[in-house]
Design a protein around this motif. Structure first.
Motif, PDB file in Angstrom:
ATOM      1  N   VAL A 270       0.833  -1.198   0.000  1.00  0.00           N
ATOM      2  CA  VAL A 270       0.000   0.000   0.000  1.00  0.00           C
ATOM      3  C   VAL A 270       0.871   1.253   0.000  1.00  0.00           C
ATOM      4  O   VAL A 270       1.768   1.391   0.845  1.00  0.00           O
ATOM      5  CB  VAL A 270      -0.921   0.030   1.243  1.00  0.00           C
ATOM      6  N   ARG A 278      -6.230   8.019   9.054  1.00  0.00           N
ATOM      7  CA  ARG A 278      -6.603   6.929   8.145  1.00  0.00           C
ATOM      8  C   ARG A 278      -5.509   5.880   8.085  1.00  0.00           C
ATOM      9  O   ARG A 278      -5.790   4.671   7.980  1.00  0.00           O
ATOM     10  CB  ARG A 278      -6.886   7.490   6.747  1.00  0.00           C
ATOM     11  N   ASN A 282      -5.795   1.853   8.819  1.00  0.00           N
ATOM     12  CA  ASN A 282      -5.302   0.809   7.918  1.00  0.00           C
ATOM     13  C   ASN A 282      -4.419  -0.193   8.651  1.00  0.00           C
ATOM     14  O   ASN A 282      -4.510  -1.410   8.439  1.00  0.00           O
ATOM     15  CB  ASN A 282      -4.526   1.424   6.756  1.00  0.00           C
ATOM     16  N   GLU A 285      -6.768  -2.470  10.434  1.00  0.00           N
ATOM     17  CA  GLU A 285      -7.795  -3.180   9.680  1.00  0.00           C
ATOM     18  C   GLU A 285      -7.236  -4.103   8.607  1.00  0.00           C
ATOM     19  O   GLU A 285      -7.818  -5.160   8.347  1.00  0.00           O
ATOM     20  CB  GLU A 285      -8.733  -2.157   9.015  1.00  0.00           C
ATOM     21  N   LYS A 286      -6.142  -3.730   7.976  1.00  0.00           N
ATOM     22  CA  LYS A 286      -5.588  -4.531   6.891  1.00  0.00           C
ATOM     23  C   LYS A 286      -4.842  -5.744   7.448  1.00  0.00           C
ATOM     24  O   LYS A 286      -4.555  -5.807   8.650  1.00  0.00           O
ATOM     25  CB  LYS A 286      -4.655  -3.670   6.023  1.00  0.00           C
ATOM     26  N   TYR A 292       3.945  -1.249   3.591  1.00  0.00           N
ATOM     27  CA  TYR A 292       3.516   0.127   3.357  1.00  0.00           C
ATOM     28  C   TYR A 292       4.661   0.931   2.751  1.00  0.00           C
ATOM     29  O   TYR A 292       5.839   0.700   3.059  1.00  0.00           O
ATOM     30  CB  TYR A 292       3.064   0.782   4.664  1.00  0.00           C
TER      31      TYR A 292
END
Length: 422
Positions: A270, A278, A282, A285-286, A292
């Protein structure tokens, strides 16, 4: 010189009243899993033979090793991987990688600074040494059958010279795979190299039975040769480890060195351009193992990543396996000194890496990157061998590469002379 190239070393090694020819593995193109296939074949052969030999006649990417005599040598990286992983200590490094083609070698050859006779003699001597010390020899080519043509030692020509039977490796599919196989088959026919069979890699699991059936029938119908293996895709084998990314970007991890061989799925990579709030959402949640990518000027994201790592450790939640690639430009966009001071030590921390590229360039390189097996990444090597080996028909492979007479015109199968006409 052409007459010399067409001379081969012999008719095979006699074992239990049968003659075993060397097995040469070549691909139809780059990145089809040739080395992985070779590893799986060696593993299977070790269950049938006491001493399995390995040779990479022509190599490109090399590493430095010490021979059994203490001499420093340059050998193809796959020779190092194979010898150390399978403990092939009955053969020395000095006979496993006779010709290395580093940068500038082809220009030297065209300029006349490389001797044809020396190349061929080195390959012949290496093959003789490995064969004398082994019950069976597997040779791994470099790329497709025509690779090496510019220096007059392509894979098909070398296979003929050392008296080996060819196993062609292609990626899954039907039409495109068959087209690529045909190009390589024609070159093998030109050099009178007998094709033992074909192995198809990276087959979509949902199309496995269909692909195996149609490719097998197409090969028998067109060429009269068997499908020796049909391997379903295993996405993990194509996931780069952080150590692979270190090589890709020519850098080193800033933190988390103990996680160098942790693998990341490219689809779980990502680029972070959002707010800190945000980004933290992430992280929670991811999938925990997400890679990253952010810019070096985003101090808030760097602090947020380090803070989340500390929070996870304190609260003993599920393993937090995220990694962060920090992109910048030397002399302009770099990690600020106060952020560097706050970074944890090299160990017991989450992996972070700095590279001199934009986030877009970094993502593009990762998406276009195909990781290769290496000896240090023992987990991926073991997983690859265990995945591939059960799908290869070793009985048929050995039947196709042995004969009851040294001419290899075995009355139980199609003759070598007939195969040459296909």
């Amino acid at each position: 010189m052409e007459g010399r190239n067409m001379r081969h070393l012999g008719s095979g090694k006699k074992i239990d009243s049968r003659y075993q020819r060397p097995i040469f593995v070549a691909a139809t193109r780059q990145h089809v899993g040739k080395t992985t296939t070779s590893l799986a074949i060696i593993s299977g052969l070790q269950k049938k033979f006491e001493k399995v030999g390995f040779l990479k006649p022509v190599g490109q990417q090399h590493v430095e090793v010490k021979s059994d005599r203490g001499k420093t040598l340059r050998v193809d990286k796959d020779c190092y991987l194979v010898r150390e992983h399978f403990n092939l200590h009955h053969i020395d490094y000095d006979s496993m990688s006779p010709v290395i083609i580093p940068r500038g070698y082809t220009r030297k050859y065209v300029d006349g600074d490389v001797c044809d006779e020396t190349q061929l003699s080195d390959i012949e001597q290496a093959m003789t040494n490995v064969s004398n010390a082994s019950d069976i020899v597997l040779c791994e080519g470099t790329g497709h059958c025509a690779v090496g043509s510019i220096v007059n030692i392509n894979n098909a020509k070398v296979a003929r010279m050392i008296g080996a039977d060819m196993v062609l490796v292609a990626n899954g599919g039907l039409g495109s795979a068959f087209d690529e196989l045909e190009l390589n088959r024609v070159l093998c026919q030109h050099y009178n190299v007998r094709i033992a069979g074909v192995i198809i890699n990276k087959v979509m699991p949902e199309k496995y039975d269909q692909t195996k059936s149609y490719v097998s029938r197409a090969l028998q119908k067109a060429w009269g040769i068997p499908l020796l293996g049909c391997i379903p895709d295993r996405p993990f084998l194509g996931c780069p480890a952080l150590a692979d990314l270190e090589k890709l970007f020519d850098t080193k991890l800033l933190t988390g060195h103990e996680h160098r061989f942790r693998h990341y799925n490219v689809t779980d990579t990502v680029v972070v351009t959002t707010s800190l709030t945000r980004f933290l959402e992430n992280l929670r949640e991811k999938p925990t193992r997400t890679l990253y990518i952010c810019h070096a000027t985003r101090d808030d994201l760097l602090l947020g990543f380090m803070g989340e790592c500390q929070r996870r450790r304190k609260e003993s939640e599920k393993p937090f396996e995220a990694a962060l690639i920090i992109c910048g430009r030397k002399g302009k966009y770099q990690i600020s000194p106060h952020i560097q001071d706050m970074m944890p030590g090299h160990t017991n921390s989450q992996p972070m890496m700095y590279i001199d590229l934009s986030t877009h360039q970094a993502m593009t390189k990762i998406n276009n990157f195909t990781p290769k097996l290496n000896y240090e990444d023992t987990n991926r090597v073991s997983v690859a061998v265990k995945h591939y080996e059960p799908y290869i028909d070793f009985d048929e492979l050995l039947r196709r590469t042995t004969s009851c007479n040294s001419s290899f015109n075995d009355p139980e199968s199609i003759s070598f002379d007939e195969l040459r006409k296909l």
